[in-house]
Each structure stands twice: as structure tokens, then as C-alpha cells.
Design an enzyme around this catalytic site. Structure first.
Site, PDB file in Angstrom:
ATOM      1  N   HIS A  18       3.235   2.789  13.155  1.00  0.00           N
ATOM      2  CA  HIS A  18       2.224   3.845  13.298  1.00  0.00           C
ATOM      3  C   HIS A  18       2.693   4.970  14.218  1.00  0.00           C
ATOM      4  O   HIS A  18       1.872   5.684  14.780  1.00  0.00           O
ATOM      5  CB  HIS A  18       0.869   3.280  13.739  1.00  0.00           C
ATOM      6  N   HIS A  77       0.812  -1.230   0.000  1.00  0.00           N
ATOM      7  CA  HIS A  77       0.000   0.000   0.000  1.00  0.00           C
ATOM      8  C   HIS A  77       0.840   1.273   0.000  1.00  0.00           C
ATOM      9  O   HIS A  77       1.885   1.349   0.638  1.00  0.00           O
ATOM     10  CB  HIS A  77      -1.045  -0.008   1.119  1.00  0.00           C
ATOM     11  N   ASP A  97       5.661   2.052   6.935  1.00  0.00           N
ATOM     12  CA  ASP A  97       4.412   1.316   6.693  1.00  0.00           C
ATOM     13  C   ASP A  97       3.630   2.092   5.630  1.00  0.00           C
ATOM     14  O   ASP A  97       3.005   3.094   5.962  1.00  0.00           O
ATOM     15  CB  ASP A  97       3.635   1.208   8.010  1.00  0.00           C
ATOM     16  N   ASP A 124       4.000  -6.167   3.414  1.00  0.00           N
ATOM     17  CA  ASP A 124       3.669  -5.087   4.357  1.00  0.00           C
ATOM     18  C   ASP A 124       4.558  -5.243   5.589  1.00  0.00           C
ATOM     19  O   ASP A 124       5.344  -6.187   5.673  1.00  0.00           O
ATOM     20  CB  ASP A 124       2.174  -5.160   4.723  1.00  0.00           C
ATOM     21  N   GLU A 171      -5.279   1.682   2.363  1.00  0.00           N
ATOM     22  CA  GLU A 171      -5.159   0.498   3.220  1.00  0.00           C
ATOM     23  C   GLU A 171      -5.424   0.844   4.670  1.00  0.00           C
ATOM     24  O   GLU A 171      -6.109   0.119   5.389  1.00  0.00           O
ATOM     25  CB  GLU A 171      -3.755  -0.111   3.072  1.00  0.00           C
ATOM     26  N   GLU A 172      -4.869   1.982   5.095  1.00  0.00           N
ATOM     27  CA  GLU A 172      -4.909   2.328   6.523  1.00  0.00           C
ATOM     28  C   GLU A 172      -6.315   2.683   7.016  1.00  0.00           C
ATOM     29  O   GLU A 172      -6.543   2.785   8.213  1.00  0.00           O
ATOM     30  CB  GLU A 172      -3.939   3.492   6.815  1.00  0.00           C
TER      31      GLU A 172
END
Ligand code: CO
Ligand code: ZN
Length: 330
Positions: free
Chosen positions: A301, A61, A162, A215, A192-193
């Protein structure tokens, strides 16, 4: 390849705003590949296979977590909501960057209990404006966290590792791939998130026989963290399961076998939180045998996500090995 990682991680690309990332990836791709962008913004790269090959989908992503402005007050301070899974702890003192380059500092209201993390509604962004009239951003504008990509030894730390590291891996797989009998669709997905939305659509349009996501995953090797049998620098991780997917056992074994045959160190991943694009591709149409190759990442994150360069290089090698021959998923 470090250059690609730096370039991609420093791009602006919160979910739904992946254009800059897509353009950076297009600029990095080798010549001679068919590319198209679908209605959602997914970049679909096609490398033709030979008769008898499989239709294989690889997904990483392009989007990253970020914030969206919800209110501009009379003194020009911004209130915001999250785009994807934003942690509160790293917010204070952080900076965000809007699409036009505007930088904002994140502040927080006074709190009664300094030991309690305030909710997101107590934080605000200061872009140096004095009123809504001289404020360069408006309600609905999105921002990413603002950090440069840095390296020390084999470790690389950046925002948006990420999943730009996954994008970088797939770009380099396309660059280095020689013999491959399979009809390869490398999809750089959007959104994606916020719920795996780009991959949901792309799974249907690509119609793969087998699919892999590339990922990040978490690690269990930092002070007092939750136990997990994945460490930074011990090789890529082959997913067994995460919160939303049980990897197809044949796909999982195909990757583990390839790693063993090629002498590539790799780990087995059981992730209790989070999932990847593979979870929705797996249940698209009448079902797709799916798995995931994960790059161990510390501080996921947060604005400082850390990977090991050896793991990244080994991920490329493992995928090149897996694509070189026939696919046997039992
Ligand atoms: Co994520
Ligand atoms: Zn991700």
C-alpha cells in the site's frame, strides 16, 4: 512473465475503474477460453474440466488503491480522499495519474509540528492548473499513484503490485496449465481494496466447490518492522489466517502438501492485518472451503511495493502442481 508484471502494474486501475487492467489481462490470456464480464466488472475466465473434476475458483483483484478528488479550489488546487487503504507517510512529493494521463504532484500545507504526520485534508494535488476553468480534472475523478515498474536482480518494485502480481500469476497459470481435470473459474475481481465487493458477487455467480485467492501478504524482514514469519525470496506463503479469515485446514494442507511434493519452497502465513477476496468467498452461499496463496511483498500500500521474482515463479509452479491432480481437502 516480467513483461506481464510490468504491463499490469503500470495500468491505471483504482477501485471501480478497472477497465484498462481488464483489457490488458484479456490481451494476455491464451486463446480458446470462455470469458465474460459480469455486472460489477469482474472478468470471469472459464476453462472447462472433465467429469468428476471439481468446480474451482481462483481469484486475484485487478483494482489498486488510489485517490478521489473531493474539491477544486479557486487557484486550481485539488483536495482528495482515499480510495482504499492509502498511507499518509508516502504522499508528500509523490505523483498521481488520472485516467486521461494528467499527472499531479502532491503537496502539503505548512505544519506547526514537522514531526507530526498531517491528516489527508492537509495534502493537496497540483496538476498545473491556475483555476477550476483550466483544471483538467473534476470532483469525483480518481487517480492512481504514478510510478514505473523497475527491477534489480530478483527484486521487482512497482505501484499496484497488490494485486497485479496475483493477476500476472493467474494469467501465467492459464498459459502454462496442461492437464487439469477441474472446472476452472479464474476471476479477476474488482473493488477489493474498498471492501472485497467484486469477489462477494462473483462467489455467488461462480458457485465454487473450493476457492483460492492469490494476493500479496506482508513480510517481517525489513528494519524495525513488526515481527512476521514471512520473508521476501523464501517462497510463496500459504495462508493460515488473516484478520478476516481462517483458511480451511484441508485447503491449506492441500497447498502445503503440493509444495512439499514438488520441492517448491513455501512459507506459512499468519497475517494480523488485512485480508483477501477469499474471506468473502468462504462465507458466500452456504460456505465454500477456501484458502489463499500469498506473494510476500514489502511496502504494501505504498507506491513502491516490492516482490521477489523467484517467489512469483514459485507461486505459478505451486498452483500448476495443485491443479494437475485430484483435490483432497479431507
Ligand atoms: Co491491498
Ligand atoms: Zn490485495
Amino acid at each position: 512473465m516480467k513483461e506481464t508484471i510490468k504491463k499490469l502494474t503500470e495500468c491505471f486501475g483504482p477501485s471501480g475503474h478497472e477497465t484498462a487492467v481488464r483489457e490488458a489481462i484479456l490481451a494476455e490470456l491464451p486463446r480458446g477460453l470462455e470469458t465474460r464480464v459480469d455486472a460489477m466488472g469482474n472478468l470471469i475466465v472459464h476453462r472447462k474440466g472433465k467429469a468428476g473434476g471439481w468446480r474451482l475458483m481462483l481469484a486475484a483483484h485487478m483494482d489498486e488503491i488510489g485517490i478521489v478528488v473531493t474539491h477544486v479550489d479557486a487557484r486550481g488546487f485539488l483536495r482528495f480522499g482515499n480510495v482504499g487503504g492509502v498511507h499518509l507517510l508516502p504522499l508528500l512529493g509523490g505523483r498521481v495519474r488520472f485516467a486521461d494521463g494528467t499527472i499531479g504532484a502532491i503537496g502539503v500545507e505548512k505544519t506547526d509540528d514537522a514531526n507530526k504526520i498531517p491528516g489527508m485534508e492537509k495534502f493537496y494535488i497540483d496538476v498545473g492548473a491556475k483555476s477550476p476553468d483550466d483544471c483538467p480534472v473534476r470532483v469525483g475523478d480518481v487517480a492512481c499513484f504514478h510510478r514505473t515498474c523497475e527491477e534489480r536482480g530478483s527484486r521487482i518494485v512497482a505501484k499496484a503490485m497488490d494485486d497485479r502480481v496475483g493477476c500476472a500469476v493467474l494469467v501465467h497459470v492459464l498459459k502454462d496449465l496442461k492437464e487439469c481435470p477441474h472446472d476452472l473459474y479464474v476471476v479477476f475481481t474488482v473493488q477489493e481494496e474498498v471492501g472485497l465487493r467484486g469477489a462477494t458477487a462473483a462467489g455467488f455467480s461462480v458457485e465454487p466447490d473450493v476457492a483460492l485467492a492469490v494476493d500479496i501478504t506482508l513480510t517481517g524482514d525489513t528494519p524495525e518492522c513488526a515481527p512476521m514469519a514471512v520473508s521476501l525470496g523464501a517462497g510463496p506463503a500459504v495462508k493460515i489466517k488473516d484478520r478476516a479469515m481462517l483458511a480451511h485446514p484441508g485447503v491449506k494442507d492441500w497447498l502445503l502438501r503440493t509444495a512439499e511434493a514438488s520441492g517448491i519452497p513455501c512459507q506459512r502465513e499468519v497475517l494480523v492485518m488485512g485480508t483477501t477476496d477469499a474471506s468473502v468467498i468462504q462465507v458466500s452461499r452456504a460456505g465454500v472451503p477456501s484458502g489463499c496463496l500469498s506473494i510476500p511483498t514489502r511496502y504494501a500500500h505504498s507506491p513502491s511495493e516490492m516482490v521477489d521474482y523467484g517467489d512469483v515463479q514459485a507461486s505459478v509452479r505451486l498452483l500448476l502442481g495443485a491443479l494437475a491432480g485430484p483435490i483432497d481437502i479431507g
